[in-house]
Scaffold this motif. Structure first.
Motif, mmCIF file in Angstrom:
data_model
loop_
_atom_site.group_PDB
_atom_site.id
_atom_site.type_symbol
_atom_site.label_atom_id
_atom_site.label_comp_id
_atom_site.label_asym_id
_atom_site.label_seq_id
_atom_site.Cartn_x
_atom_site.Cartn_y
_atom_site.Cartn_z
ATOM 1 N N VAL A 188 4.620 8.748 -4.255
ATOM 2 C CA VAL A 188 3.422 8.103 -3.498
ATOM 3 C C VAL A 188 3.194 6.885 -3.662
ATOM 4 O O VAL A 188 3.971 6.485 -4.420
ATOM 5 C CB VAL A 188 2.490 8.889 -4.738
ATOM 6 N N ARG A 189 2.338 6.122 -3.014
ATOM 7 C CA ARG A 189 1.802 5.385 -3.382
ATOM 8 C C ARG A 189 0.643 5.040 -3.849
ATOM 9 O O ARG A 189 -0.491 5.549 -3.520
ATOM 10 C CB ARG A 189 2.126 4.272 -1.879
ATOM 11 N N ASP A 190 0.470 3.785 -4.530
ATOM 12 C CA ASP A 190 -0.639 3.009 -5.358
ATOM 13 C C ASP A 190 -2.260 2.373 -4.387
ATOM 14 O O ASP A 190 -1.133 2.109 -3.050
ATOM 15 C CB ASP A 190 -0.428 2.836 -6.706
ATOM 16 N N GLU A 191 -2.354 1.658 -5.016
ATOM 17 C CA GLU A 191 -3.359 0.875 -4.389
ATOM 18 C C GLU A 191 -3.186 -0.503 -3.777
ATOM 19 O O GLU A 191 -3.398 -0.689 -2.869
ATOM 20 C CB GLU A 191 -4.976 0.991 -5.330
ATOM 21 N N ASN A 192 -1.628 -0.835 -4.352
ATOM 22 C CA ASN A 192 -1.423 -1.230 -3.944
ATOM 23 C C ASN A 192 0.252 -1.595 -3.454
ATOM 24 O O ASN A 192 0.837 -2.747 -2.743
ATOM 25 C CB ASN A 192 -0.508 -2.739 -5.178
#
Length: 132
Positions: A102-106
């Motif tokens: 998954v990808r975070d906000e950064n």
């Protein structure tokens, strides 16, 4: 005599660490994707007994006294959990030693085994934290 108290203290501290790990595993038994942990111990260095020291017990035949024990770093156990039907078409499960990315906000890639996903308002598949 003081070294005996330090040996006992090291054992009590290590047992407290093991109890903390066990309590955390029990508290997260129903958490999806939780990796249980284990704690291993190691014996601390031995101190040689010199001839001018009185033995603790005459039955002691070793030439050294342990300095106690220490809890080592916790290990994550990547054992397969049980599968359960959720009724959500976006929920997924992993069999074997793999992870979801998954990808975070950064836009940094994070790995998880929790497969509770949903579709957000933009149509992206996201986890409970909103990570795509």
């Amino acid at each position: 005599m003081n070294h005996l108290l330090n040996i006992s203290r090291s054992g009590i501290n290590s047992l407290q660490q093991k109890l903390d790990v066990t309590a955390q595993n029990i508290a997260n038994v129903n958490t999806a994707g939780y990796k249980s942990q284990s704690l291993q111990f190691r014996e601390l260095l031995h101190n040689p007994i010199t001839s001018n020291q009185a033995p603790i017990n005459e039955a002691v035949t070793t030439a050294s006294i342990s300095r106690g024990v220490q809890g080592l770093a916790k290990q994550d156990l990547l054992q397969q959990g049980t599968f359960s039907e959720t009724g959500n078409q976006w929920d997924l499960a992993i069999e074997g030693a793999a992870f979801f990315g998954v990808r975070d906000e950064n836009n940094q890639l994070l790995l998880t085994r929790a497969g509770a996903f949903s579709q957000d308002e933009t149509g992206r598949i996201v986890n409970a934290q909103g990570q795509a």
